[in-house]
Write an enzyme that holds these catalytic residues in place. Structure first.
Site, short mmCIF file in Angstrom:
data_model
loop_
_atom_site.label_atom_id
_atom_site.label_comp_id
_atom_site.label_asym_id
_atom_site.label_seq_id
_atom_site.Cartn_x
_atom_site.Cartn_y
_atom_site.Cartn_z
N SER A 134 0.87 -0.96 -0.11
CA SER A 134 -0.03 0.22 -0.07
C SER A 134 0.84 1.08 0.22
CB SER A 134 -0.72 0.01 1.31
OG SER A 134 -1.51 1.17 1.47
N TYR A 147 -2.24 -2.42 10.35
CA TYR A 147 -2.21 -2.36 8.96
C TYR A 147 -0.91 -1.56 8.33
CZ TYR A 147 -3.75 -1.71 4.24
OH TYR A 147 -3.99 -1.79 3.05
#
Length: 259
Positions: A134, A147
């Protein structure tokens, strides 16, 4: 050269499903792994799709996927896309079990599957691997701390693998998408954040097309979505840690957070 076939995790929806469809459109058999019933219908809709229901946050689920894949052979393409997040305050209302499950899915399953399937690719002298990280891999992640940390691990992990595998014919591509229009925000409990409600989202089909092209070309990195995705990542890397954390916290903070 063996007959091409691909394994795609997190393939019941979103970027993973779009990637599975892309392999199918190219005439490549694709094993689609997910822990949701929807993966079976999605695989049945493809010409060359096979579904494997497996909870990859568990060792048993990973072993089940490995056994199912090895009934076919050794994959020539491996897409490690499954992941999750837990929205909310780490020291507040989030459950330890949920946070550890996120680590197991986002990190442990990726390491496990890569360790299992990479050796055969190296022996053959050819293989393509795509790992979904990401653009937040470069930023601290208030209200989604595990995360962001997991994505930082994946980006570092894939960079190290690329260095080890240089010259073997096996390539590892890191996919860094920005916010994408998937079920991610609902599943992670982040629908009550500005990130979910106000930030524009990229099309998962576009992200998957870019990722597939980069993976097949053996490129090291691909930024999914609009050109702003790469700009955001670069700016985050250049921003001091405290400012980056503050900026991200503005969009990830849920309503009702303590601070």
């Amino acid at each position: 050269m063996p007959t091409p076939f691909a394994v795609v995790t997190g393939a019941s929806s979103g970027i993973g499903l779009a990637l599975a469809r892309r392999f199918d459109a190219e005439g490549v058999e694709v094993v689609m792994a997910a822990d949701e019933e929807a993966v079976e219908a999605e695989a049945a809709a493809l010409t060359c799709g096979r579904a494997v229901r497996a909870d990859l946050a568990t060792e048993e689920g990973v072993d089940h996927l490995v056994a199912a894949v090895r009934e076919i052979g050794e994959p020539t393409s491996l897409v490690l896309n499954a992941g999750t997040a837990v929205g909310g305050e780490f020291a507040g209302g989030t459950a330890l079990s949920d946070q550890l499950r996120a680590v197991d899915l986002d990190v442990r399953a990726v390491v496990h599957l890569a360790k299992v399937f990479l050796p055969a690719m190296v022996r053959r002298g050819h293989g393509r691997v795509l790992v979904t990280s990401s653009i937040v891999d470069a930023a601290p992640g208030p209200y989604q701390v595990v995360y962001n940390a997991s994505k930082a691990f994946l980006s570092n992990f894939t960079a190290g693998l690329r260095a080890e595998l240089r010259g073997t014919g096996v390539t590892v591509t890191t996919l860094r998408p920005g916010p994408t229009a998937t079920a991610f925000f609902a599943r992670s409990g982040q629908l009550d954040t500005p990130l979910a409600a106000r930030v524009p989202k990229d099309d998962p089909e576009e992200v998957a097309a870019q990722a597939y092209e980069a993976m097949m070309a053996g490129r090291p990195t691909v930024y999914g979505g609009s050109p702003l995705t790469r700009v955001a990542h670069v700016l985050t890397r250049l921003t001091p840690e405290r400012l980056a954390a503050t900026a991200l916290g503005w969009v990830t903070k849920p309503r009702g957070a303590l601070r």
